[in-house]
Design a protein around this motif. Sequence first.
Motif, PDB file in Angstrom:
ATOM      1  N   LEU A  48      17.684  -3.901 -12.555  1.00 14.76           N
ATOM      2  CA  LEU A  48      17.085  -3.560 -11.270  1.00 14.76           C
ATOM      3  C   LEU A  48      16.756  -2.071 -11.174  1.00 14.76           C
ATOM      4  O   LEU A  48      15.723  -1.693 -10.616  1.00 14.76           O
ATOM      5  CB  LEU A  48      18.002  -3.988 -10.127  1.00 14.76           C
ATOM      6  CG  LEU A  48      18.193  -5.501 -10.007  1.00 14.76           C
ATOM      7  CD1 LEU A  48      19.315  -5.830  -9.034  1.00 14.76           C
ATOM      8  CD2 LEU A  48      16.894  -6.175  -9.579  1.00 14.76           C
ATOM      9  N   LEU A  49      17.610  -1.226 -11.732  1.00 17.96           N
ATOM     10  CA  LEU A  49      17.301   0.204 -11.774  1.00 17.96           C
ATOM     11  C   LEU A  49      16.035   0.438 -12.595  1.00 17.96           C
ATOM     12  O   LEU A  49      15.157   1.204 -12.192  1.00 17.96           O
ATOM     13  CB  LEU A  49      18.474   0.990 -12.374  1.00 17.96           C
ATOM     14  CG  LEU A  49      19.716   1.146 -11.514  1.00 17.96           C
ATOM     15  CD1 LEU A  49      20.875   1.695 -12.349  1.00 17.96           C
ATOM     16  CD2 LEU A  49      19.452   2.030 -10.305  1.00 17.96           C
ATOM     17  N   ASP A  50      15.947  -0.227 -13.723  1.00 14.79           N
ATOM     18  CA  ASP A  50      14.783  -0.064 -14.590  1.00 14.79           C
ATOM     19  C   ASP A  50      13.503  -0.545 -13.909  1.00 14.79           C
ATOM     20  O   ASP A  50      12.464   0.099 -13.997  1.00 14.79           O
ATOM     21  CB  ASP A  50      15.004  -0.801 -15.918  1.00 14.79           C
ATOM     22  CG  ASP A  50      14.010  -0.377 -16.967  1.00 14.79           C
ATOM     23  OD1 ASP A  50      13.875   0.845 -17.197  1.00 14.79           O
ATOM     24  OD2 ASP A  50      13.355  -1.258 -17.558  1.00 14.79           O
ATOM     25  N   GLU A  51      13.585  -1.677 -13.215  1.00 19.68           N
ATOM     26  CA  GLU A  51      12.411  -2.207 -12.512  1.00 19.68           C
ATOM     27  C   GLU A  51      11.921  -1.254 -11.421  1.00 19.68           C
ATOM     28  O   GLU A  51      10.734  -1.249 -11.099  1.00 19.68           O
ATOM     29  CB  GLU A  51      12.729  -3.575 -11.896  1.00 19.68           C
ATOM     30  CG  GLU A  51      12.858  -4.677 -12.911  1.00 19.68           C
ATOM     31  CD  GLU A  51      13.362  -5.988 -12.319  1.00 19.68           C
ATOM     32  OE1 GLU A  51      13.548  -6.078 -11.077  1.00 19.68           O
ATOM     33  OE2 GLU A  51      13.588  -6.926 -13.098  1.00 19.68           O
ATOM     34  N   ASN A  52      12.814  -0.501 -10.841  1.00 16.59           N
ATOM     35  CA  ASN A  52      12.461   0.418  -9.752  1.00 16.59           C
ATOM     36  C   ASN A  52      12.493   1.884 -10.182  1.00 16.59           C
ATOM     37  O   ASN A  52      12.548   2.777  -9.343  1.00 16.59           O
ATOM     38  CB  ASN A  52      13.416   0.197  -8.568  1.00 16.59           C
ATOM     39  CG  ASN A  52      13.204  -1.148  -7.939  1.00 16.59           C
ATOM     40  OD1 ASN A  52      12.179  -1.407  -7.333  1.00 16.59           O
ATOM     41  ND2 ASN A  52      14.181  -2.029  -8.102  1.00 16.59           N
ATOM     42  N   ARG A  53      12.443   2.115 -11.477  1.00 15.07           N
ATOM     43  CA  ARG A  53      12.582   3.460 -12.047  1.00 15.07           C
ATOM     44  C   ARG A  53      11.674   4.486 -11.370  1.00 15.07           C
ATOM     45  O   ARG A  53      12.129   5.539 -10.939  1.00 15.07           O
ATOM     46  CB  ARG A  53      12.285   3.426 -13.549  1.00 15.07           C
ATOM     47  CG  ARG A  53      12.276   4.794 -14.218  1.00 15.07           C
ATOM     48  CD  ARG A  53      11.840   4.729 -15.679  1.00 15.07           C
ATOM     49  NE  ARG A  53      12.457   3.635 -16.384  1.00 15.07           N
ATOM     50  CZ  ARG A  53      13.633   3.710 -17.018  1.00 15.07           C
ATOM     51  NH1 ARG A  53      14.286   4.837 -17.035  1.00 15.07           N
ATOM     52  NH2 ARG A  53      14.130   2.664 -17.627  1.00 15.07           N
ATOM     53  N   ASP A  54      10.402   4.212 -11.274  1.00 15.62           N
ATOM     54  CA  ASP A  54       9.470   5.210 -10.745  1.00 15.62           C
ATOM     55  C   ASP A  54       9.785   5.567  -9.300  1.00 15.62           C
ATOM     56  O   ASP A  54       9.804   6.738  -8.933  1.00 15.62           O
ATOM     57  CB  ASP A  54       8.024   4.723 -10.873  1.00 15.62           C
ATOM     58  CG  ASP A  54       7.577   4.622 -12.322  1.00 15.62           C
ATOM     59  OD1 ASP A  54       8.182   5.283 -13.190  1.00 15.62           O
ATOM     60  OD2 ASP A  54       6.616   3.875 -12.587  1.00 15.62           O
ATOM     61  N   ALA A  81       0.838  -1.200   0.000  1.00 19.49           N
ATOM     62  CA  ALA A  81       0.000   0.000   0.000  1.00 19.49           C
ATOM     63  C   ALA A  81       0.876   1.254   0.000  1.00 19.49           C
ATOM     64  O   ALA A  81       0.589   2.227  -0.710  1.00 19.49           O
ATOM     65  CB  ALA A  81      -0.925   0.005   1.213  1.00 19.49           C
ATOM     66  N   THR A  82       1.947   1.221   0.770  1.00 19.99           N
ATOM     67  CA  THR A  82       2.866   2.369   0.825  1.00 19.99           C
ATOM     68  C   THR A  82       3.503   2.616  -0.534  1.00 19.99           C
ATOM     69  O   THR A  82       3.561   3.757  -1.005  1.00 19.99           O
ATOM     70  CB  THR A  82       3.959   2.133   1.894  1.00 19.99           C
ATOM     71  OG1 THR A  82       3.324   1.888   3.156  1.00 19.99           O
ATOM     72  CG2 THR A  82       4.884   3.327   2.010  1.00 19.99           C
ATOM     73  N   ILE A  83       3.972   1.547  -1.165  1.00 21.14           N
ATOM     74  CA  ILE A  83       4.592   1.687  -2.494  1.00 21.14           C
ATOM     75  C   ILE A  83       3.594   2.283  -3.480  1.00 21.14           C
ATOM     76  O   ILE A  83       3.910   3.213  -4.225  1.00 21.14           O
ATOM     77  CB  ILE A  83       5.128   0.330  -2.991  1.00 21.14           C
ATOM     78  CG1 ILE A  83       6.342  -0.090  -2.158  1.00 21.14           C
ATOM     79  CG2 ILE A  83       5.486   0.393  -4.478  1.00 21.14           C
ATOM     80  CD1 ILE A  83       6.796  -1.528  -2.373  1.00 21.14           C
ATOM     81  N   GLU A  84       2.375   1.761  -3.485  1.00 22.03           N
ATOM     82  CA  GLU A  84       1.357   2.262  -4.414  1.00 22.03           C
ATOM     83  C   GLU A  84       1.043   3.733  -4.158  1.00 22.03           C
ATOM     84  O   GLU A  84       0.926   4.528  -5.100  1.00 22.03           O
ATOM     85  CB  GLU A  84       0.096   1.411  -4.310  1.00 22.03           C
ATOM     86  CG  GLU A  84       0.274   0.016  -4.876  1.00 22.03           C
ATOM     87  CD  GLU A  84      -0.900  -0.916  -4.595  1.00 22.03           C
ATOM     88  OE1 GLU A  84      -1.995  -0.417  -4.235  1.00 22.03           O
ATOM     89  OE2 GLU A  84      -0.721  -2.144  -4.738  1.00 22.03           O
ATOM     90  N   LEU A  85       0.941   4.107  -2.890  1.00 16.54           N
ATOM     91  CA  LEU A  85       0.652   5.510  -2.570  1.00 16.54           C
ATOM     92  C   LEU A  85       1.816   6.427  -2.925  1.00 16.54           C
ATOM     93  O   LEU A  85       1.612   7.547  -3.394  1.00 16.54           O
ATOM     94  CB  LEU A  85       0.297   5.655  -1.085  1.00 16.54           C
ATOM     95  CG  LEU A  85      -1.131   5.248  -0.735  1.00 16.54           C
ATOM     96  CD1 LEU A  85      -1.311   5.143   0.775  1.00 16.54           C
ATOM     97  CD2 LEU A  85      -2.131   6.231  -1.323  1.00 16.54           C
ATOM     98  N   ILE A  86       3.027   5.964  -2.693  1.00 17.26           N
ATOM     99  CA  ILE A  86       4.194   6.762  -3.073  1.00 17.26           C
ATOM    100  C   ILE A  86       4.189   6.992  -4.575  1.00 17.26           C
ATOM    101  O   ILE A  86       4.466   8.104  -5.046  1.00 17.26           O
ATOM    102  CB  ILE A  86       5.506   6.089  -2.606  1.00 17.26           C
ATOM    103  CG1 ILE A  86       5.621   6.152  -1.083  1.00 17.26           C
ATOM    104  CG2 ILE A  86       6.722   6.727  -3.276  1.00 17.26           C
ATOM    105  CD1 ILE A  86       6.736   5.288  -0.503  1.00 17.26           C
ATOM    106  N   MET A  87       3.861   5.958  -5.332  1.00 21.59           N
ATOM    107  CA  MET A  87       3.821   6.079  -6.798  1.00 21.59           C
ATOM    108  C   MET A  87       2.727   7.058  -7.228  1.00 21.59           C
ATOM    109  O   MET A  87       2.901   7.802  -8.183  1.00 21.59           O
ATOM    110  CB  MET A  87       3.570   4.718  -7.434  1.00 21.59           C
ATOM    111  CG  MET A  87       4.606   3.675  -7.072  1.00 21.59           C
ATOM    112  SD  MET A  87       6.149   3.884  -7.882  1.00 21.59           S
ATOM    113  CE  MET A  87       5.806   3.034  -9.376  1.00 21.59           C
ATOM    114  N   GLU A  88       1.614   7.059  -6.517  1.00 16.46           N
ATOM    115  CA  GLU A  88       0.494   7.936  -6.867  1.00 16.46           C
ATOM    116  C   GLU A  88       0.688   9.365  -6.372  1.00 16.46           C
ATOM    117  O   GLU A  88       0.392  10.319  -7.087  1.00 16.46           O
ATOM    118  CB  GLU A  88      -0.809   7.408  -6.245  1.00 16.46           C
ATOM    119  CG  GLU A  88      -1.308   6.106  -6.808  1.00 16.46           C
ATOM    120  CD  GLU A  88      -2.454   5.527  -5.984  1.00 16.46           C
ATOM    121  OE1 GLU A  88      -3.096   6.274  -5.205  1.00 16.46           O
ATOM    122  OE2 GLU A  88      -2.705   4.309  -6.092  1.00 16.46           O
TER     123      GLU A  88
END
Length: 194
Positions: free
Chosen positions: A93-99, A14-21
């Motif tokens: 790994l950088l690309d996977e975590n880009r956002d 949930a934290t990851i999703e909210l950070i992305m949003e």
Amino acid sequence: MEQILDTRERILQATIELIMEKGFKGATTRAIAQKAGVNEITLFRHFNNKKGIVKAVIEKVSYVPSLSKVLKEKVEWDLEKDLMMFSKLYQQLLDENRDLIMIGLKEAALFSELQQQMTDIPRQLKERLMEYLNSMREKGILIETNVEAQAMALIWMNFSFFMSRSQHDNKITDLTEEEFLKNTVSVLARGLTL
């Protein structure tokens, strides 16, 4: 125990999703608890505070464990092959975590705890690379050199390519990731090999 891991994992997701949003600031403990389907007390029981949640998220998405494992288990003790293997995985790994990386870089100055944790990732990566390079020197494969400078050169080379592509796509160079890594890793390895 599975229930605890399940709840903890839901909070992190949930934290990851909210950070992305909404970015780090917008990912309030109230919003995280609501999105995870728990109350704030449960969130605090697992992580103490928002700083604890952010720390756990960064540890979860950190690429250091994956790269450290490669440097311990997959090395062939051939400098060029090993640095190429490391660089390809690092780029992946950088690309996977880009956002998350881009949001973290943008907002790190606003949150001192975030800035410290984001600094820990390349520092830990540097330490693992230095261990590898020191081993190569002990085996008589690597020239006498400042291994910290060489570790940082590899990290910066890779991270700069990632940032250039993230910010400018291929407007600066048409070199593919493969072409870039093949040429830069090859030169670095030749320069460091006895």
